[in-house]
Design a protein around this motif. Structure first.
Motif: not given
Lengths: 231, 231
Positions: B125-151
């Motif tokens: 569940k998302i609530n279990k993911l949140i602490p992993l994101v907080a601990k991880s040095k980097q994480s990417f979430i796909a969102i329409a019209e956000a900064t292009p991945l390569v940029s």
């Protein structure tokens, strides 16, 4: 669970024909066999936007729906055309399979609402590919242990157009690689893993598409800066 | 057309167990039910090389083999683990499907000769993911019209490790996006096309893998330069 959108008389709709034609209008009436659509303006022709990547992939011998999948993902990722490349180590493509792939393309184009359908061209031999490589401003051929794709990209400033060339299971022969690279294709590596034909093709296309996306942003930033010079 | 490699007594082979264990040896004898393998040295343990991408993808509702395909391609492209993310708009994953995906993973790991099998973790569940994101040095979430991945990549100099997060068909809710980005995930865009869940996941993974590949070359060039200073 099926979702159905019910359209009724007088509903506004936009029709597109998969070749860039767009017409906006409304539903005039509906009977048991057809609807009458009234266009509110002349049909427009939308010119394809860059990027324009043409895929040459030796996918003829892929089994178990892998070719269907390759074609579907090429559409989603915006490829302009897909061509099955006939090489020494890849077989022909039967007419049955061509028909099947055409159905996959139509379904996938609808799903992702592409205004321009991707072309599935006739299978092509290497000797027909060579003049296309020579004419193309840029083309990339997947070769194990070549310069990594992303490094090859950052050292160029070219447009997001060109050819993507991927060999069959068992790879191109050395002679084929030489022919293609001597015609001007850039050999690019795809990382430490052994990728299947369809995975290699999609990995290159996805990376080039996402790279183009960042270039376009950079270019429009640059344009914006030149419109509004500072200092 | 099936290709068979026949092995005989005294042939040298390398065995691997999918958890980094490697043993070199030879076939001592073969009877109708089994072979005897003699190790020539103590088994070695190979430490996983970077990159280490952990995939969180809301693929539970994918139909028609799309989840199988997602998992297979994650293996080929070297993902470390795949987790089905449970979101407001994605369903659970049945035990049947987990078993099926485990079989897909085993077959794919053999096919591409990975020394380290990819883990298929329990749905989360998302609530279990949140602490992993907080601990991880980097994480990417796909969102329409956000900064292009390569940029987003070129503006960071981080290691090729982290989390890749992709929402379900119908996307994350706004609340879910806020939770994940507030925990530290970088929102990245995936170009002009509408991508399915499995395509978005693979597009990000392929691009990050090929980007890592070029970074590793750059880093080893840099190391080489510092070993052999010029001027």
């Amino acid at each position: 669970m099926t979702k159905v959108l019910r359209l009724r008389t007088d509903d506004r709709v936009v029709l597109f024909n998969g070749r860039g034609g767009l017409a906006e209008g409304f539903i005039q009436n509906i009977d048991s066999t057809a609807i009458n659509f009234v266009a509110l303006e002349d049909p427009k022709l939308v010119i394809p936007q860059t990027p324009q990547w043409h895929i040459f992939s030796a996918f003829g011998s892929l089994k178990g729906g892998r070719a269907d999948w390759l074609v579907e993902k090429c559409i989603e990722l915006g490829a302009s055309s897909v061509i099955h490349l006939l090489t020494e180590r890849s077989s022909t493509l039967s007419d049955n399979r061509v028909e099947r792939l055409q159905r996959v393309i139509l379904a996938a184009a609808k799903q992702c609402q592409r205004l321009h359908e991707m072309k599935l061209n006739h299978p092509m031999k290497i000797n027909k590919l060579i003049p296309l490589v020579a004419k193309s401003k840029q083309s990339f051929i997947a070769i194990a242990e070549a310069t990594p794709l992303v490094s090859a990209l950052t050292s160029t400033t070219k447009e997001p157009n060109g050819l993507i060339i991927v060999g069959p299971e068992g790879d191109f022969t050395e002679k084929e690689v030489n022919l293609i690279t001597e015609a001007g294709a850039t050999a690019v590596g795809l990382g430490p893993h052994r990728l299947r034909v369809e995975t290699a093709t999609i990995a290159i296309l996805a990376t080039l598409t996402l790279w183009s996306d960042s270039q376009q942003t950079t270019n429009s930033d640059a344009r914006q800066n030149s419109d509004y010079p500072v200092g």
